[in-house]
Scaffold this motif. Structure first.
Motif, mmCIF file in Angstrom:
data_model
loop_
_atom_site.group_PDB
_atom_site.id
_atom_site.type_symbol
_atom_site.label_atom_id
_atom_site.label_comp_id
_atom_site.label_asym_id
_atom_site.label_seq_id
_atom_site.Cartn_x
_atom_site.Cartn_y
_atom_site.Cartn_z
ATOM 1 N N SER A 40 0.571 -1.209 0.080
ATOM 2 C CA SER A 40 -0.465 0.177 -0.044
ATOM 3 C C SER A 40 0.489 0.951 -0.029
ATOM 4 C CB SER A 40 -0.706 0.103 1.013
ATOM 5 O OG SER A 40 -0.171 -0.032 2.904
ATOM 6 N N ALA A 41 1.418 1.784 0.406
ATOM 7 C CA ALA A 41 3.036 2.413 -0.070
ATOM 8 C C ALA A 41 3.121 2.735 -0.811
ATOM 9 C CB ALA A 41 3.964 2.000 0.482
ATOM 10 N N PHE A 42 2.701 2.089 -1.666
ATOM 11 C CA PHE A 42 2.679 3.136 -3.360
ATOM 12 C C PHE A 42 1.257 2.713 -4.319
ATOM 13 C CE2 PHE A 42 7.063 0.296 -2.785
ATOM 14 C CZ PHE A 42 7.517 1.098 -3.449
ATOM 15 N N ASP A 43 0.564 2.747 -3.473
ATOM 16 C CA ASP A 43 -0.779 2.963 -3.891
ATOM 17 C C ASP A 43 -0.927 4.474 -4.749
ATOM 18 O OD1 ASP A 43 -1.519 0.734 -3.043
ATOM 19 O OD2 ASP A 43 -3.145 1.199 -1.755
ATOM 20 N N LEU A 55 6.944 2.290 -11.202
ATOM 21 C CA LEU A 55 8.049 1.476 -11.881
ATOM 22 C C LEU A 55 7.459 1.322 -13.065
ATOM 23 C CD1 LEU A 55 5.089 -1.400 -10.475
ATOM 24 C CD2 LEU A 55 6.995 -1.004 -10.157
ATOM 25 N N GLU A 56 7.311 2.639 -13.939
ATOM 26 C CA GLU A 56 7.839 3.535 -14.976
ATOM 27 C C GLU A 56 8.962 4.098 -15.182
ATOM 28 O OE1 GLU A 56 4.455 5.850 -16.413
ATOM 29 O OE2 GLU A 56 3.820 3.697 -17.526
ATOM 30 N N GLU A 57 9.135 4.215 -13.924
ATOM 31 C CA GLU A 57 10.750 4.859 -14.456
ATOM 32 C C GLU A 57 12.159 4.379 -13.865
ATOM 33 O OE1 GLU A 57 10.040 8.115 -11.422
ATOM 34 O OE2 GLU A 57 9.132 9.686 -12.473
ATOM 35 N N LEU A 58 11.957 3.111 -13.107
ATOM 36 C CA LEU A 58 13.210 2.126 -12.425
ATOM 37 C C LEU A 58 13.402 1.660 -14.223
ATOM 38 C CD1 LEU A 58 11.114 -0.030 -9.859
ATOM 39 C CD2 LEU A 58 12.848 1.922 -9.681
ATOM 40 N N PRO A 59 13.250 1.632 -14.904
ATOM 41 C CA PRO A 59 14.458 1.398 -15.817
ATOM 42 C C PRO A 59 15.032 1.822 -16.502
ATOM 43 C CG PRO A 59 12.027 0.006 -16.198
ATOM 44 C CD PRO A 59 11.998 0.923 -14.909
ATOM 45 N N ARG A 60 14.646 3.513 -16.495
ATOM 46 C CA ARG A 60 15.541 4.476 -16.768
ATOM 47 C C ARG A 60 16.458 5.181 -15.440
ATOM 48 N NH1 ARG A 60 9.933 6.801 -18.168
ATOM 49 N NH2 ARG A 60 10.468 7.707 -16.587
ATOM 50 N N GLU A 92 19.382 -6.679 -2.962
ATOM 51 C CA GLU A 92 17.584 -6.303 -2.646
ATOM 52 C C GLU A 92 17.610 -5.030 -1.650
ATOM 53 O OE1 GLU A 92 15.579 -8.916 1.007
ATOM 54 O OE2 GLU A 92 17.181 -9.587 -0.133
ATOM 55 N N THR A 93 16.792 -4.738 -1.528
ATOM 56 C CA THR A 93 16.170 -3.449 -0.876
ATOM 57 C C THR A 93 14.789 -3.903 -0.231
ATOM 58 O OG1 THR A 93 13.609 -3.273 -2.999
ATOM 59 C CG2 THR A 93 16.222 -1.830 -2.906
ATOM 60 N N ASP A 94 13.934 -5.210 -0.482
ATOM 61 C CA ASP A 94 12.938 -5.361 0.793
ATOM 62 C C ASP A 94 11.631 -4.155 0.579
ATOM 63 O OD1 ASP A 94 11.369 -7.179 1.803
ATOM 64 O OD2 ASP A 94 12.234 -6.757 4.022
ATOM 65 N N CYS A 95 11.740 -2.816 -0.347
ATOM 66 C CA CYS A 95 11.224 -2.763 -0.667
ATOM 67 C C CYS A 95 9.721 -2.436 -0.466
ATOM 68 C CB CYS A 95 11.420 -1.247 -1.624
ATOM 69 S SG CYS A 95 10.742 -1.973 -3.115
ATOM 70 N N PRO A 96 8.590 -1.839 0.768
ATOM 71 C CA PRO A 96 9.658 -0.207 0.419
ATOM 72 C C PRO A 96 9.945 -0.213 1.358
ATOM 73 C CG PRO A 96 7.017 -0.825 1.261
ATOM 74 C CD PRO A 96 7.312 -1.564 0.311
ATOM 75 N N TYR A 97 10.413 -1.060 2.347
ATOM 76 C CA TYR A 97 11.392 -1.153 3.876
ATOM 77 C C TYR A 97 13.136 -0.904 3.215
ATOM 78 C CZ TYR A 97 6.870 -3.121 4.056
ATOM 79 O OH TYR A 97 4.919 -3.435 4.298
ATOM 80 N N MET A 98 13.548 -0.676 4.352
ATOM 81 C CA MET A 98 15.067 -0.955 5.236
ATOM 82 C C MET A 98 14.947 -0.208 3.562
ATOM 83 S SD MET A 98 14.800 -3.641 7.079
ATOM 84 C CE MET A 98 16.360 -4.619 7.032
#
Length: 255
Positions: free
Chosen positions: A14-17, A24-29, A201-207
């Motif tokens: 839910s942190a990304f809602d 997700l569109e920006e990550l590859p850039r 890894e990130t374990d995002c949205p955490y850490m």
């Protein structure tokens, strides 16, 4: 950095809602090549699979986290099987394992779920993503019994525990914890992990790593964790990112 493989993320969280699509569109850039989404429940696993269908660089895992066992229906193994069968980009069973951190945990139930999902992974010939918190002895004992392919993620345990996990054939994944001021134990463990068994890894949205600690994490932040790991290993950061990306692709069977 380029070619980042975030081998453990939670973008259905839910942190990304509010801005999931934008992120997700920006990550590859931002240098992110691949992301593996770890499932924490049946619902979360289904959401991961749908995100993997929408984004070419995202893959998914399906599983029940130890903190979710009390809300999970009795037919969960059949439901996981169905989900995995219907989504070819689901590449692992996870995250599964043991978590004895909070009071009133049901040790026997957690162990039963862990064993059942390890058996499912063996049946399907899939790797596993293992969560272990305050449960190192039981985790290692069960891994020695089942000998699965896969990773113990978000590792912050001792060097001795890392050595025992490596003996089972597992990979070990590290998060932004490596950058924290109190990370001496994790850094000693990292020193024991061979480069061919290491994942980032990130374990995002955490850490979120330093200097971004306290913020919502995302896969692009791996560069800070990788920089610390590369310092320990004595190699360039990009080389470490390239090696850990190949490791993740090998482990998850991604071509």
């Amino acid at each position: 950095m380029t070619g980042i493989f975030d081998t453990h993320a939670h973008y259905a969280d839910s942190a990304f809602d509010e801005d999931r699509e934008q992120v997700l569109e920006e990550l590859p850039r931002k240098g992110v090549k691949l992301v593996m989404l770890a499932g924490s429940s049946l619902e979360d696993s289904a959401a991961n699979a749908e995100l993997a269908k929408r984004y070419g660089y995202i893959y998914a895992a399906a599983g029940v986290h130890p903190e979710s066992v009390d809300e999970t229906p009795a037919d969960y193994i059949d439901r996981l099987k169905s989900l995995i069968a219907s989504h070819p980009k689901v590449k692992a069973v996870g995250e599964i394992g043991l978590d004895y951190h909070y009071e009133n945990y049901d040790r026997e139930k957690q162990i039963r779920f862990f064993r059942e999902q390890l058996a499912l992974a063996a049946e399907l010939d899939m790797p596993v993503i293992v969560h272990s918190r305050n449960a190192a002895e039981d985790t290692v004992d069960i891994l020695k019994e089942f000998r699965p392919r896969g990773v113990v993620h978000c590792f912050s345990g001792s060097a001795e525990t890392a050595k025992e996990i490596l003996k089972t054939g597992m990979y070990i994944g590290f998060t932004g914890v490596l950058t924290f001021k109190n990370a001496k134990k994790a850094l000693k463990a990292l020193a024991e992990v061979p480069m061919d068994r290491l994942l980032m890894e990130t374990d995002c949205p955490y850490m979120a790593p330093e200097p971004l600690r306290g913020r919502r994490s995302d896969s692009s932040m791996i560069e800070f964790t990788a920089a610390k790991a590369a310092e320990v290993k004595g190699i360039p950061v990009q080389e470490l990112i390239d090696i850990t990306c190949r490791n993740g692709m090998t482990m998850y069977g991604i071509e």
